[in-house]
Design a protein around this motif. Structure first.
Motif, PDB file in Angstrom:
ATOM      1  N   ALA A   1      12.164   0.570  -6.594  1.00  0.00           N
ATOM      2  CA  ALA A   1      13.351   1.422  -6.595  1.00  0.00           C
ATOM      3  C   ALA A   1      13.156   2.641  -5.706  1.00  0.00           C
ATOM      4  O   ALA A   1      14.105   3.148  -5.103  1.00  0.00           O
ATOM      5  CB  ALA A   1      13.675   1.858  -8.022  1.00  0.00           C
ATOM      6  N   LEU A   2      11.925   3.116  -5.604  1.00  0.00           N
ATOM      7  CA  LEU A   2      11.633   4.283  -4.775  1.00  0.00           C
ATOM      8  C   LEU A   2      11.914   3.996  -3.305  1.00  0.00           C
ATOM      9  O   LEU A   2      12.429   4.844  -2.579  1.00  0.00           O
ATOM     10  CB  LEU A   2      10.164   4.686  -4.953  1.00  0.00           C
ATOM     11  CG  LEU A   2       9.710   5.946  -4.224  1.00  0.00           C
ATOM     12  CD1 LEU A   2      10.368   7.180  -4.822  1.00  0.00           C
ATOM     13  CD2 LEU A   2       8.197   6.071  -4.286  1.00  0.00           C
ATOM     14  N   VAL A   3      11.587   2.798  -2.877  1.00  0.00           N
ATOM     15  CA  VAL A   3      11.724   2.420  -1.467  1.00  0.00           C
ATOM     16  C   VAL A   3      13.127   1.922  -1.139  1.00  0.00           C
ATOM     17  O   VAL A   3      13.582   2.024   0.002  1.00  0.00           O
ATOM     18  CB  VAL A   3      10.671   1.339  -1.113  1.00  0.00           C
ATOM     19  CG1 VAL A   3      10.864   0.839   0.308  1.00  0.00           C
ATOM     20  CG2 VAL A   3       9.269   1.887  -1.312  1.00  0.00           C
ATOM     21  N   GLU A   4      13.821   1.411  -2.134  1.00  0.00           N
ATOM     22  CA  GLU A   4      15.138   0.800  -1.906  1.00  0.00           C
ATOM     23  C   GLU A   4      16.075   1.727  -1.156  1.00  0.00           C
ATOM     24  O   GLU A   4      16.212   2.904  -1.479  1.00  0.00           O
ATOM     25  CB  GLU A   4      15.767   0.409  -3.245  1.00  0.00           C
ATOM     26  CG  GLU A   4      17.061  -0.369  -3.096  1.00  0.00           C
ATOM     27  CD  GLU A   4      17.596  -0.848  -4.431  1.00  0.00           C
ATOM     28  OE1 GLU A   4      18.548  -1.648  -4.424  1.00  0.00           O
ATOM     29  OE2 GLU A   4      17.061  -0.427  -5.480  1.00  0.00           O
ATOM     30  N   GLY A   5      16.699   1.209  -0.118  1.00  0.00           N
ATOM     31  CA  GLY A   5      17.667   1.971   0.655  1.00  0.00           C
ATOM     32  C   GLY A   5      17.078   2.770   1.794  1.00  0.00           C
ATOM     33  O   GLY A   5      17.817   3.418   2.547  1.00  0.00           O
ATOM     34  N   CYS A   6      15.750   2.724   1.951  1.00  0.00           N
ATOM     35  CA  CYS A   6      15.101   3.490   3.015  1.00  0.00           C
ATOM     36  C   CYS A   6      14.865   2.622   4.253  1.00  0.00           C
ATOM     37  O   CYS A   6      14.608   1.425   4.142  1.00  0.00           O
ATOM     38  CB  CYS A   6      13.772   4.066   2.533  1.00  0.00           C
ATOM     39  SG  CYS A   6      13.958   5.351   1.279  1.00  0.00           S
ATOM     40  N   ASP A   7      14.956   3.231   5.413  1.00  0.00           N
ATOM     41  CA  ASP A   7      14.693   2.532   6.666  1.00  0.00           C
ATOM     42  C   ASP A   7      13.229   2.673   7.090  1.00  0.00           C
ATOM     43  O   ASP A   7      12.682   1.784   7.739  1.00  0.00           O
ATOM     44  CB  ASP A   7      15.575   3.110   7.777  1.00  0.00           C
ATOM     45  CG  ASP A   7      17.052   3.065   7.424  1.00  0.00           C
ATOM     46  OD1 ASP A   7      17.589   1.955   7.298  1.00  0.00           O
ATOM     47  OD2 ASP A   7      17.659   4.144   7.265  1.00  0.00           O
ATOM     48  N   SER A   8      12.632   3.819   6.728  1.00  0.00           N
ATOM     49  CA  SER A   8      11.261   4.114   7.142  1.00  0.00           C
ATOM     50  C   SER A   8      10.490   4.724   5.992  1.00  0.00           C
ATOM     51  O   SER A   8      11.070   5.315   5.073  1.00  0.00           O
ATOM     52  CB  SER A   8      11.243   5.104   8.315  1.00  0.00           C
ATOM     53  OG  SER A   8      11.987   4.631   9.412  1.00  0.00           O
ATOM     54  N   VAL A   9       9.173   4.580   6.081  1.00  0.00           N
ATOM     55  CA  VAL A   9       8.277   5.227   5.119  1.00  0.00           C
ATOM     56  C   VAL A   9       7.230   6.022   5.897  1.00  0.00           C
ATOM     57  O   VAL A   9       6.621   5.501   6.834  1.00  0.00           O
ATOM     58  CB  VAL A   9       7.567   4.197   4.214  1.00  0.00           C
ATOM     59  CG1 VAL A   9       6.478   4.884   3.378  1.00  0.00           C
ATOM     60  CG2 VAL A   9       8.567   3.498   3.307  1.00  0.00           C
ATOM     61  N   ILE A  10       7.054   7.278   5.525  1.00  0.00           N
ATOM     62  CA  ILE A  10       5.922   8.079   6.000  1.00  0.00           C
ATOM     63  C   ILE A  10       5.050   8.340   4.780  1.00  0.00           C
ATOM     64  O   ILE A  10       5.448   9.072   3.869  1.00  0.00           O
ATOM     65  CB  ILE A  10       6.363   9.401   6.639  1.00  0.00           C
ATOM     66  CG1 ILE A  10       7.175   9.132   7.904  1.00  0.00           C
ATOM     67  CG2 ILE A  10       5.150  10.268   6.979  1.00  0.00           C
ATOM     68  CD1 ILE A  10       7.723  10.396   8.578  1.00  0.00           C
ATOM     69  N   HIS A  11       3.888   7.715   4.754  1.00  0.00           N
ATOM     70  CA  HIS A  11       3.029   7.760   3.571  1.00  0.00           C
ATOM     71  C   HIS A  11       1.936   8.809   3.754  1.00  0.00           C
ATOM     72  O   HIS A  11       0.913   8.563   4.388  1.00  0.00           O
ATOM     73  CB  HIS A  11       2.423   6.370   3.351  1.00  0.00           C
ATOM     74  CG  HIS A  11       1.560   6.263   2.131  1.00  0.00           C
ATOM     75  ND1 HIS A  11       1.767   7.008   0.994  1.00  0.00           N
ATOM     76  CD2 HIS A  11       0.470   5.471   1.872  1.00  0.00           C
ATOM     77  CE1 HIS A  11       0.856   6.691   0.091  1.00  0.00           C
ATOM     78  NE2 HIS A  11       0.053   5.784   0.607  1.00  0.00           N
ATOM     79  N   ALA A  12       2.195   9.995   3.177  1.00  0.00           N
ATOM     80  CA  ALA A  12       1.252  11.105   3.313  1.00  0.00           C
ATOM     81  C   ALA A  12       0.495  11.395   2.023  1.00  0.00           C
ATOM     82  O   ALA A  12      -0.428  12.214   2.019  1.00  0.00           O
ATOM     83  CB  ALA A  12       1.990  12.365   3.764  1.00  0.00           C
ATOM     84  N   ALA A  13       0.869  10.744   0.935  1.00  0.00           N
ATOM     85  CA  ALA A  13       0.207  11.001  -0.342  1.00  0.00           C
ATOM     86  C   ALA A  13      -1.198  10.408  -0.344  1.00  0.00           C
ATOM     87  O   ALA A  13      -1.432   9.318   0.189  1.00  0.00           O
ATOM     88  CB  ALA A  13       1.023  10.398  -1.488  1.00  0.00           C
ATOM     89  N   ALA A  14      -2.133  11.137  -0.953  1.00  0.00           N
ATOM     90  CA  ALA A  14      -3.509  10.651  -1.050  1.00  0.00           C
ATOM     91  C   ALA A  14      -4.289  11.521  -2.012  1.00  0.00           C
ATOM     92  O   ALA A  14      -3.912  12.668  -2.283  1.00  0.00           O
ATOM     93  CB  ALA A  14      -4.190  10.674   0.323  1.00  0.00           C
ATOM     94  N   LEU A  15      -5.372  10.963  -2.523  1.00  0.00           N
ATOM     95  CA  LEU A  15      -6.366  11.766  -3.228  1.00  0.00           C
ATOM     96  C   LEU A  15      -7.326  12.239  -2.145  1.00  0.00           C
ATOM     97  O   LEU A  15      -8.116  11.459  -1.610  1.00  0.00           O
ATOM     98  CB  LEU A  15      -7.098  10.928  -4.278  1.00  0.00           C
ATOM     99  CG  LEU A  15      -8.265  11.619  -5.005  1.00  0.00           C
ATOM    100  CD1 LEU A  15      -7.814  12.907  -5.667  1.00  0.00           C
ATOM    101  CD2 LEU A  15      -8.901  10.667  -6.016  1.00  0.00           C
ATOM    102  N   SER A  16      -7.235  13.523  -1.799  1.00  0.00           N
ATOM    103  CA  SER A  16      -7.970  14.023  -0.640  1.00  0.00           C
ATOM    104  C   SER A  16      -9.173  14.880  -1.008  1.00  0.00           C
ATOM    105  O   SER A  16      -9.694  15.613  -0.177  1.00  0.00           O
ATOM    106  CB  SER A  16      -7.035  14.823   0.277  1.00  0.00           C
ATOM    107  OG  SER A  16      -6.448  15.900  -0.437  1.00  0.00           O
ATOM    108  N   ALA A  17      -9.614  14.810  -2.242  1.00  0.00           N
ATOM    109  CA  ALA A  17     -10.815  15.544  -2.641  1.00  0.00           C
ATOM    110  C   ALA A  17     -12.027  14.969  -1.919  1.00  0.00           C
ATOM    111  O   ALA A  17     -12.027  13.817  -1.477  1.00  0.00           O
ATOM    112  CB  ALA A  17     -11.005  15.455  -4.146  1.00  0.00           C
TER     113      ALA A  17
END
Length: 335
Positions: free
Chosen positions: A63-79
């Motif tokens: 549902a989060l992605v539905e309706g989107c044309d593009s994804v920019i995935h910046a989330a991460a565990l960056s510790a």
């Protein structure tokens, strides 16, 4: 430029906020996701649709992605320290689920925010180019899982889903919760230890430059599909120079102490070993990754970024860092 609906993950972090501003400035519709409700309200005022979401929760990913044309995935565990399972879940498993949801909903562009930590080594690496190999033995679980996730993303690139990766180096700027806090902690010690006397070179990157490059990659995803591009501010400074200027901005005067590199290696190995054996969640004072960052040079050849993204740094990242430090000092003095 055609308007697209872009999902930006990790949008409540420093880079995420800069990405939202950049994408909206390009007249795209933005669906922003993150965990902070307060930061989410700020994103709404910018014109983004905010969805509070934990990417490690498989439910509702579709549902989060539905309706989107593009994804920019910046989330991460960056510790830079923590259990392997936590990094695998946040950086690899969540990325793979996001790719699958993107395929399911016919998303056409997927930009992964990777990390130059994949090159971190206990040796100098200057002018790293587009075909340079990452460290075959990553120095921590963060670097290891970012490399694994990057490879999964690039391997998923097809004619219908163009996938690429951007590796921005040492990000500084508004809402930075990584670089500035660590450097401030060092600058406020009475003695600041510097491996090799602080002669290692580091290239800082302004968050706004990184956001610009990443959004350019989204624009050109179909042309650069399957590729990863290194990004930096393009101005190498010695760790010692950064330390001295930062201390001056904060109004501190630590004594700089040179640590022989051999002793630093031994100490990092011993401290990591003790922390691992005791199951400590606290990051050791010195790790191999920290030593690679402070003791060895890492700079990049920006020709591929210029050629593929027409990238040119617009901001002086060191000046940005010092402005943030002065603002922090002023805020604390006023309290």
């Amino acid at each position: 430029m055609s308007q697209r609906r872009i999902l930006i993950t990790g949008a409540t972090g420093g880079l995420g906020k800069a990405l939202v501003r950049e994408a909206i400035g390009r007249d795209h519709a933005v669906r922003a996701t993150g965990r902070s409700v307060a930061a989410g309200e700020e994103l709404r005022t910018l014109g983004a649709e905010f969805v509070r979401f934990d990417l490690e929760c498989a439910d509702a990913m579709s549902a989060l992605v539905e309706g989107c044309d593009s994804v920019i995935h910046a989330a991460a565990l960056s510790a830079s320290w923590g259990p392997r399972a936590a990094f695998e879940s946040a950086n690899v498993d969540a990325t793979c689920r996001l790719i699958e949801a993107s395929q399911e909903h016919c998303v056409t562009r997927f930009v992964f925010v990777s990390s130059p930590s994949i090159f971190a080594s206990l040796k100098d690496r200057v002018g790293i180019g587009e075909h340079a190999a990452p460290n075959s033995t990553p120095l921590n679980f963060y670097a290891q899982t970012k490399l694994a996730a990057e490879r999964d993303v690039l391997a998923a690139s097809t004619k219908t889903l163009a996938c690429c990766a951007i590796r921005p180096r040492a990000l500084v700027g508004d809402s930075d919760r990584v670089i500035l806090p660590k450097l401030v902690e060092l600058a406020r010690r009475k003695r600041m230890p510097l491996p090799r006397g602080g002669q290692a070179l580091i290239e800082l990157t302004d968050l706004r430059d990184a956001a610009h490059a990443i959004c350019e990659a989204e624009e050109r995803a179909k042309k650069i599909a399957g590729r990863a591009v290194n990004i930096s501010g393009g101005q190498p400074h010695t760790v010692r120079d950064i330390a001295l200027q930062l201390a001056d901005a904060l109004g501190t005067s630590p004594r700089l102490v040179t640590i022989p590199i051999g002793a630093a290696h031994m100490l990092a190995n011993v401290l990591e070993r003790i922390a691992s054996l005791t199951g400590s969640s606290e990051e050791p004072v010195l790790t191999r990754y920290t030593l690679a960052t402070l003791g060895y040079s890492q700079t990049f050849d920006l020709e591929p970024a210029q050629r593929l993204l027409e990238y040119q740094p617009r901001y002086d990242a060191l000046a940005t860092l010092l402005d943030q430090a002065r603002a922090l000092a002023a805020q604390e003095n006023a309290a």
